[in-house]
Design a protein around this motif. Structure first.
Motif, PDB file in Angstrom:
ATOM      1  N   LYS A 104      -8.224   0.185  -2.276  1.00  0.00           N
ATOM      2  CA  LYS A 104      -8.032   1.326  -0.943  1.00  0.00           C
ATOM      3  C   LYS A 104      -8.283   0.924   0.225  1.00  0.00           C
ATOM      4  N   LYS A 105      -7.278   1.574   1.326  1.00  0.00           N
ATOM      5  CA  LYS A 105      -7.775   1.198   2.570  1.00  0.00           C
ATOM      6  C   LYS A 105      -7.361   2.303   3.583  1.00  0.00           C
ATOM      7  N   LYS A 106      -8.221   2.211   4.564  1.00  0.00           N
ATOM      8  CA  LYS A 106      -7.844   3.485   5.509  1.00  0.00           C
ATOM      9  C   LYS A 106      -7.563   2.651   6.779  1.00  0.00           C
ATOM     10  N   VAL A 107      -6.647   3.469   7.225  1.00  0.00           N
ATOM     11  CA  VAL A 107      -6.079   2.796   8.571  1.00  0.00           C
ATOM     12  C   VAL A 107      -6.278   3.809   9.655  1.00  0.00           C
ATOM     13  N   GLN A 108      -6.961   3.588  10.527  1.00  0.00           N
ATOM     14  CA  GLN A 108      -7.232   4.418  11.584  1.00  0.00           C
ATOM     15  C   GLN A 108      -6.735   3.720  13.145  1.00  0.00           C
ATOM     16  N   ARG A 109      -5.837   4.484  13.834  1.00  0.00           N
ATOM     17  CA  ARG A 109      -5.649   3.684  15.285  1.00  0.00           C
ATOM     18  C   ARG A 109      -6.813   3.932  15.994  1.00  0.00           C
ATOM     19  N   LEU A 110      -7.143   3.133  16.767  1.00  0.00           N
ATOM     20  CA  LEU A 110      -8.287   3.359  17.836  1.00  0.00           C
ATOM     21  C   LEU A 110      -7.654   4.039  19.211  1.00  0.00           C
ATOM     22  N   ASP A 111      -8.512   4.939  19.381  1.00  0.00           N
ATOM     23  CA  ASP A 111      -8.173   5.689  20.470  1.00  0.00           C
ATOM     24  C   ASP A 111      -8.347   5.072  21.641  1.00  0.00           C
ATOM     25  N   ASP A 112      -9.159   3.960  21.640  1.00  0.00           N
ATOM     26  CA  ASP A 112      -9.384   3.353  22.957  1.00  0.00           C
ATOM     27  C   ASP A 112      -8.301   2.354  23.024  1.00  0.00           C
ATOM     28  N   ASP A 113      -7.866   1.711  21.981  1.00  0.00           N
ATOM     29  CA  ASP A 113      -6.855   0.525  21.814  1.00  0.00           C
ATOM     30  C   ASP A 113      -5.752   1.111  20.987  1.00  0.00           C
ATOM     31  N   PRO A 114      -4.745   1.631  21.440  1.00  0.00           N
ATOM     32  CA  PRO A 114      -3.479   2.009  20.566  1.00  0.00           C
ATOM     33  C   PRO A 114      -2.936   0.751  19.972  1.00  0.00           C
ATOM     34  N   PHE A 115      -3.486  -0.413  20.506  1.00  0.00           N
ATOM     35  CA  PHE A 115      -2.757  -1.626  19.975  1.00  0.00           C
ATOM     36  C   PHE A 115      -3.904  -2.293  18.819  1.00  0.00           C
ATOM     37  N   MET A 116      -4.790  -1.362  18.531  1.00  0.00           N
ATOM     38  CA  MET A 116      -5.574  -2.090  17.541  1.00  0.00           C
ATOM     39  C   MET A 116      -5.573  -0.952  16.287  1.00  0.00           C
ATOM     40  N   TYR A 117      -5.769  -1.537  15.247  1.00  0.00           N
ATOM     41  CA  TYR A 117      -5.944  -0.717  13.900  1.00  0.00           C
ATOM     42  C   TYR A 117      -7.294  -0.877  13.388  1.00  0.00           C
ATOM     43  N   GLU A 118      -8.038   0.078  13.077  1.00  0.00           N
ATOM     44  CA  GLU A 118      -9.438   0.107  12.341  1.00  0.00           C
ATOM     45  C   GLU A 118      -8.919   0.033  10.722  1.00  0.00           C
ATOM     46  N   VAL A 119      -9.118  -0.908  10.042  1.00  0.00           N
ATOM     47  CA  VAL A 119      -8.583  -0.940   8.735  1.00  0.00           C
ATOM     48  C   VAL A 119     -10.020  -1.273   7.805  1.00  0.00           C
ATOM     49  N   THR A 120     -10.117   0.093   7.023  1.00  0.00           N
ATOM     50  CA  THR A 120     -11.298  -0.193   6.009  1.00  0.00           C
ATOM     51  C   THR A 120     -10.733  -0.190   4.746  1.00  0.00           C
ATOM     52  N   TRP A 150       0.694  -1.162  -0.011  1.00  0.00           N
ATOM     53  CA  TRP A 150      -0.215   0.207  -0.086  1.00  0.00           C
ATOM     54  C   TRP A 150       0.859   1.144  -0.117  1.00  0.00           C
ATOM     55  N   ARG A 151       0.595   2.223  -0.705  1.00  0.00           N
ATOM     56  CA  ARG A 151       1.245   3.430  -1.055  1.00  0.00           C
ATOM     57  C   ARG A 151       0.309   4.539   0.059  1.00  0.00           C
ATOM     58  N   LYS A 152       0.847   4.965   0.836  1.00  0.00           N
ATOM     59  CA  LYS A 152       0.137   6.127   1.431  1.00  0.00           C
ATOM     60  C   LYS A 152       0.023   7.320   0.618  1.00  0.00           C
ATOM     61  N   TYR A 153      -1.309   7.707   0.580  1.00  0.00           N
ATOM     62  CA  TYR A 153      -1.620   9.076  -0.265  1.00  0.00           C
ATOM     63  C   TYR A 153      -2.165  10.097   0.589  1.00  0.00           C
ATOM     64  N   GLY A 154      -2.153   9.637   1.948  1.00  0.00           N
ATOM     65  CA  GLY A 154      -2.855  10.961   2.542  1.00  0.00           C
ATOM     66  C   GLY A 154      -2.924  10.347   4.082  1.00  0.00           C
ATOM     67  N   GLN A 155      -2.841  11.441   4.727  1.00  0.00           N
ATOM     68  CA  GLN A 155      -3.034  11.381   6.291  1.00  0.00           C
ATOM     69  C   GLN A 155      -3.976  12.557   6.840  1.00  0.00           C
ATOM     70  N   LYS A 156      -5.108  12.161   7.704  1.00  0.00           N
ATOM     71  CA  LYS A 156      -5.932  13.271   8.185  1.00  0.00           C
ATOM     72  C   LYS A 156      -6.326  13.058   9.666  1.00  0.00           C
ATOM     73  N   ASP A 157      -6.353  14.110  10.235  1.00  0.00           N
ATOM     74  CA  ASP A 157      -6.677  13.956  11.709  1.00  0.00           C
ATOM     75  C   ASP A 157      -8.290  13.849  11.652  1.00  0.00           C
ATOM     76  N   ILE A 158      -8.795  12.886  12.281  1.00  0.00           N
ATOM     77  CA  ILE A 158     -10.235  12.685  12.328  1.00  0.00           C
ATOM     78  C   ILE A 158     -10.737  13.125  13.641  1.00  0.00           C
ATOM     79  N   LEU A 159     -11.714  13.925  13.411  1.00  0.00           N
ATOM     80  CA  LEU A 159     -12.471  14.249  14.528  1.00  0.00           C
ATOM     81  C   LEU A 159     -12.930  13.017  15.284  1.00  0.00           C
ATOM     82  N   GLY A 160     -12.941  13.107  16.684  1.00  0.00           N
ATOM     83  CA  GLY A 160     -13.155  12.193  17.419  1.00  0.00           C
ATOM     84  C   GLY A 160     -12.160  11.123  17.858  1.00  0.00           C
TER      85      GLY A 160
END
Length: 195
Positions: A52-68, A21-31
DNA sequence: CGCATTTGACCGAC
DNA sequence: GTCGGTCAAATGCG
């Protein structure tokens, strides 16, 4: 879907799904306290691969990634076997991501993946996306749903060591010990649809 | 030298 | 007006 981070060495890096995967963007997400990363297929097969895929680290679990995962793929790096469970499209929230009623991309990419699945299982790996399905946010794909719906592709990080699904449990311990909460709702029904 | 990653800006939708 | 998403240019690394 949610994927546990590697507790060994770098918990900062999202796991590999067998694709590049090539990262093509990064954004700070509200919440969320962590920025979201946007990845796209490296090879993208001359723009043929809309994966495509979005990777968001869970604020609850920094050890978990939410990948869409969004779109389909055509570029398998074949570094890691691939596990495809299209069940997500027709098991839990079909209308969520697909919305309009797209055909569940199950046989869409059967042959190659099936072989991969065999390999994955053969390796003794494989997570249960069924547990993750419930937490998939879905409905996040921009304008990709035309060719393929959302697919929950699960791969195995069988590269560093040989930690199969056990890794998950292990991570659970880590997360549980560190965060103590978060996956509670995620794994509310922590039962393998297999076992 | 080529490729991937990074950061900022721009655009569109809500 | 705000948030999310994508693109584009520059920099760093391999």
């Amino acid at each position: 879907m949610l994927v546990p981070a590697h507790r060994m060495g770098n918990t900062e890096l999202p796991p590999d799904d067998g694709y590049t995967w090539r990262k093509y963007g990064q954004k700070d997400i509200l919440g969320s306290r962590f920025p979201r990363s946007y990845y796209r297929c490296t090879h993208k097969n001359y723009y043929g691969c809309d994966a495509k895929k979005k990777v968001q680290r869970l604020d609850d679990d920094p050890f978990m990634y939410e990948v869409t995962y969004c779109g389909s793929h055509s570029c398998l790096t074949s570094t890691t076997p691939l596990l495809n469970f299209p069940t997500a499209t027709a098991t839990n929230s079909p209308t969520a991501a697909t919305g309009s009623g797209l055909a569940p991309a199950d046989h869409f990419m059967a042959p190659t993946e099936q072989a991969a699945v065999s390999t994955s299982m053969h390796l003794g790996v494989g997570w249960m996306p069924a547990s993750f399905q419930g937490v998939a946010p879905a409905g996040s794909c921009a304008g990709v749903g035309s060719s393929a719906g959302m697919q929950t592709s699960v791969s195995t990080p069988a590269r560093d060591t040989d930690y199969p699904a056990l890794d998950l449990a292990d991570v659970m311990f880590n997360s549980g010990g560190s965060a103590g909460v978060g996956m509670d709702g995620i794994f509310s029904s922590h039962h393998r649809s297999d076992s």
